[in-house]
Every structure is written in C-alpha cells, then in structure tokens.
Write a protein that holds these residues in place. Sequence first.
Motif, PDB file in Angstrom:
ATOM      1  N   ILE A   1       0.835  -1.200   0.000  1.00 20.53           N
ATOM      2  CA  ILE A   1       0.000   0.000   0.000  1.00 20.53           C
ATOM      3  C   ILE A   1       0.871   1.253   0.000  1.00 20.53           C
ATOM      4  CG2 ILE A   1      -1.666   1.371   1.330  1.00 20.53           C
ATOM      5  CD1 ILE A   1      -2.937  -1.221   2.276  1.00 20.53           C
ATOM      6  N   GLN A   2       1.921   1.233   0.791  1.00 19.52           N
ATOM      7  CA  GLN A   2       2.806   2.394   0.851  1.00 19.52           C
ATOM      8  C   GLN A   2       3.473   2.637  -0.501  1.00 19.52           C
ATOM      9  OE1 GLN A   2       3.225   4.573   3.681  1.00 19.52           O
ATOM     10  NE2 GLN A   2       3.889   5.686   1.854  1.00 19.52           N
ATOM     11  N   ARG A   3       3.862   1.559  -1.190  1.00 16.94           N
ATOM     12  CA  ARG A   3       4.459   1.714  -2.516  1.00 16.94           C
ATOM     13  C   ARG A   3       3.441   2.299  -3.498  1.00 16.94           C
ATOM     14  NH1 ARG A   3       7.749  -2.979  -1.229  1.00 16.94           N
ATOM     15  NH2 ARG A   3       6.030  -4.386  -1.716  1.00 16.94           N
ATOM     16  N   ALA A   4       2.194   1.837  -3.392  1.00 18.57           N
ATOM     17  CA  ALA A   4       1.140   2.360  -4.267  1.00 18.57           C
ATOM     18  C   ALA A   4       0.913   3.847  -4.001  1.00 18.57           C
ATOM     19  CB  ALA A   4      -0.160   1.583  -4.053  1.00 18.57           C
ATOM     20  N   ILE A   5       0.918   4.224  -2.732  1.00 17.47           N
ATOM     21  CA  ILE A   5       0.744   5.631  -2.349  1.00 17.47           C
ATOM     22  C   ILE A   5       1.890   6.474  -2.916  1.00 17.47           C
ATOM     23  CG2 ILE A   5       0.791   7.239  -0.387  1.00 17.47           C
ATOM     24  CD1 ILE A   5      -0.675   5.054   1.227  1.00 17.47           C
ATOM     25  N   ASN A   6       3.101   5.957  -2.825  1.00 15.18           N
ATOM     26  CA  ASN A   6       4.268   6.678  -3.347  1.00 15.18           C
ATOM     27  C   ASN A   6       4.182   6.853  -4.863  1.00 15.18           C
ATOM     28  OD1 ASN A   6       5.281   6.741  -0.743  1.00 15.18           O
ATOM     29  ND2 ASN A   6       6.671   5.022  -1.047  1.00 15.18           N
ATOM     30  N   ASP A   7       3.756   5.791  -5.565  1.00 17.66           N
ATOM     31  CA  ASP A   7       3.626   5.883  -7.017  1.00 17.66           C
ATOM     32  C   ASP A   7       2.513   6.848  -7.414  1.00 17.66           C
ATOM     33  OD1 ASP A   7       5.716   4.240  -7.647  1.00 17.66           O
ATOM     34  OD2 ASP A   7       4.517   2.421  -7.810  1.00 17.66           O
ATOM     35  N   MET A   8       1.463   6.901  -6.612  1.00 18.07           N
ATOM     36  CA  MET A   8       0.387   7.861  -6.880  1.00 18.07           C
ATOM     37  C   MET A   8       0.912   9.286  -6.779  1.00 18.07           C
ATOM     38  SD  MET A   8      -3.113   6.427  -5.127  1.00 18.07           S
ATOM     39  CE  MET A   8      -2.817   4.828  -4.401  1.00 18.07           C
ATOM     40  N   GLN A   9       1.801   9.527  -5.811  1.00 19.25           N
ATOM     41  CA  GLN A   9       2.364  10.863  -5.655  1.00 19.25           C
ATOM     42  C   GLN A   9       3.218  11.236  -6.865  1.00 19.25           C
ATOM     43  OE1 GLN A   9       1.636  13.106  -3.132  1.00 19.25           O
ATOM     44  NE2 GLN A   9       2.615  14.429  -4.645  1.00 19.25           N
ATOM     45  N   ILE A  10       3.953  10.270  -7.392  1.00 15.33           N
ATOM     46  CA  ILE A  10       4.750  10.517  -8.590  1.00 15.33           C
ATOM     47  C   ILE A  10       3.842  10.877  -9.761  1.00 15.33           C
ATOM     48  CG2 ILE A  10       6.254   9.438 -10.315  1.00 15.33           C
ATOM     49  CD1 ILE A  10       7.459   7.766  -8.022  1.00 15.33           C
ATOM     50  N   ALA A  11       2.731  10.144  -9.899  1.00 17.59           N
ATOM     51  CA  ALA A  11       1.773  10.414 -10.981  1.00 17.59           C
ATOM     52  C   ALA A  11       1.124  11.781 -10.802  1.00 17.59           C
ATOM     53  CB  ALA A  11       0.701   9.320 -11.012  1.00 17.59           C
ATOM     54  N   ILE A  12       0.816  12.132  -9.566  1.00 17.37           N
ATOM     55  CA  ILE A  12       0.224  13.445  -9.277  1.00 17.37           C
ATOM     56  C   ILE A  12       1.196  14.553  -9.664  1.00 17.37           C
ATOM     57  CG2 ILE A  12      -0.462  15.004  -7.393  1.00 17.37           C
ATOM     58  CD1 ILE A  12      -1.600  12.458  -5.983  1.00 17.37           C
ATOM     59  N   ASP A  13       2.453  14.384  -9.305  1.00 17.27           N
ATOM     60  CA  ASP A  13       3.477  15.383  -9.641  1.00 17.27           C
ATOM     61  C   ASP A  13       3.641  15.513 -11.155  1.00 17.27           C
ATOM     62  OD1 ASP A  13       3.891  15.785  -6.943  1.00 17.27           O
ATOM     63  OD2 ASP A  13       5.665  14.488  -6.842  1.00 17.27           O
ATOM     64  N   GLU A  14       3.634  14.373 -11.853  1.00 11.65           N
ATOM     65  CA  GLU A  14       3.797  14.397 -13.307  1.00 11.65           C
ATOM     66  C   GLU A  14       2.599  15.070 -13.982  1.00 11.65           C
ATOM     67  OE1 GLU A  14       6.215  13.824 -15.266  1.00 11.65           O
ATOM     68  OE2 GLU A  14       7.610  12.957 -13.808  1.00 11.65           O
ATOM     69  N   SER A  15       1.403  14.831 -13.462  1.00 11.98           N
ATOM     70  CA  SER A  15       0.212  15.445 -14.065  1.00 11.98           C
ATOM     71  C   SER A  15       0.233  16.956 -13.873  1.00 11.98           C
ATOM     72  CB  SER A  15      -1.067  14.844 -13.472  1.00 11.98           C
ATOM     73  OG  SER A  15      -1.177  15.112 -12.087  1.00 11.98           O
ATOM     74  N   GLU A  16       0.730  17.402 -12.743  1.00 12.71           N
ATOM     75  CA  GLU A  16       0.829  18.850 -12.500  1.00 12.71           C
ATOM     76  C   GLU A  16       1.860  19.476 -13.432  1.00 12.71           C
ATOM     77  OE1 GLU A  16       1.591  19.086  -8.328  1.00 12.71           O
ATOM     78  OE2 GLU A  16      -0.523  18.808  -7.780  1.00 12.71           O
TER      79      GLU A  16
END
Length: 213
Positions: free
Chosen positions: A189-204
């Motif tokens: 779950i923590q890895r998924a959360i971290n990858d979501m943050q990367i995707a959020i940063d890339e979308s911004e």
Amino acid sequence: MPYLLTILLSVTLLSGCQSAYYSAMEKVGVHKRDIMVDRVEDTNKAQQDAQEQFTSALDALKALNQFDGGDLETAYNDINDQYEASSDAAEKVSERIAATEDVADALFDEWENELSLYTSTTLKRDSEKKLRATQTSYKKMLTAMHKAESKMTPVLNTLRDNTLYLKHNLNAAAIGSLQGEFTSLQKDIQRAINDMQIAIDESERFISHLKKA
C-alpha cells in the motif's frame, strides 16, 4: 462472434459520441486542449482522493495488526469498509485516466493533421516542435499514471482476500495468522501511495507544460 460485434459496435458508438461531443464543445469555444486540461486535473484529483483513501486503509491495517482485544465484528467492518472505499477510488482513477487518453488521442490527431495546413515553414516547424514536446511530456505523465494504477489492483486483491478471511474467521487467532500478510500488504500500500504521488506530480507538470505550449 455476435458478442464480439456488439463490443466493436459499442466502441465505435462511444468514439462517435466523443467526436460529436468535442465538435459541439468546439462550437462554443471550448477546445480539445481545454478539455484535456480539465480531464488531467480531474485525474489528478481522483489520484489524490485514492491516495488519501489508501492511506486510510493503511492506518486501519496498522490498527488491526496491533489488535489486542476488543470487538472483532467492528474490526472486520472497518477493514471491509476500507476495502470497498479503496476499490471505488481505484475505479474512479481508471475512469479518469481513460477519459484523459481519449481526449489526448483526439487532440494529438488534430494537431498532427493541421500541420499540413501551414504555408509558413517557420510556424509549422515551431508548432511541430511544440507538439513533439507535449507528446513526450504526456507519455511521461501517462506512464506514471498507469504505473500507479497497476499497483492498486494487487493491493485491492490482497485486501479483499484478507477481508474475506476475517469475515469467516472472526477470532483473535485469525488476526494473528494474518499478521505476516498484513505487514507485506502495508508495504504494498505504501508503494502504491508513493507511485500515486509521482503520478500526481507528473500530471501537474504536464498541465503546466500544456498551458504554456
């Protein structure tokens, strides 16, 4: 064969509906670029919501992993609620990504086709350069989105398995037997959360790029 034809027809109709939608929006001054920004922002918001929900599920798992007495039915219901909410959040992310891909395909096709309409070599070269840069930025963002999306499914599957096991084994021994899986699941779950943050940063970053292109 009839089933396959039905699927193909549905896809064709959906594509046609989207094309009609983009054309209608164009007539009122809302271009594909504007729609794409909106959809990337919607995807970003869905990812943030999923990130918060998965964090909530992680907290619930940590609490259950440290269970030392209390109402087992309440503990099960909490985990089950977290699974249901996480599943809904992941589904929304997938829907938003698909919508973003649809408008991106339409935008890039239009941009590519319109390059042939230029009579100015300089303007055509500049527009093509911006198109390639935007496509590169988009692909980087989309890759990050799909990576984060792919991490959600195995997490949800394991969370569902644990929830089902607890449903039929509401006792302290069952929780004890799952503690090893809980620990592994927490890391996933923590890895998924971290990858979501990367995707959020890339979308911004992509939104910023698109508004400047």
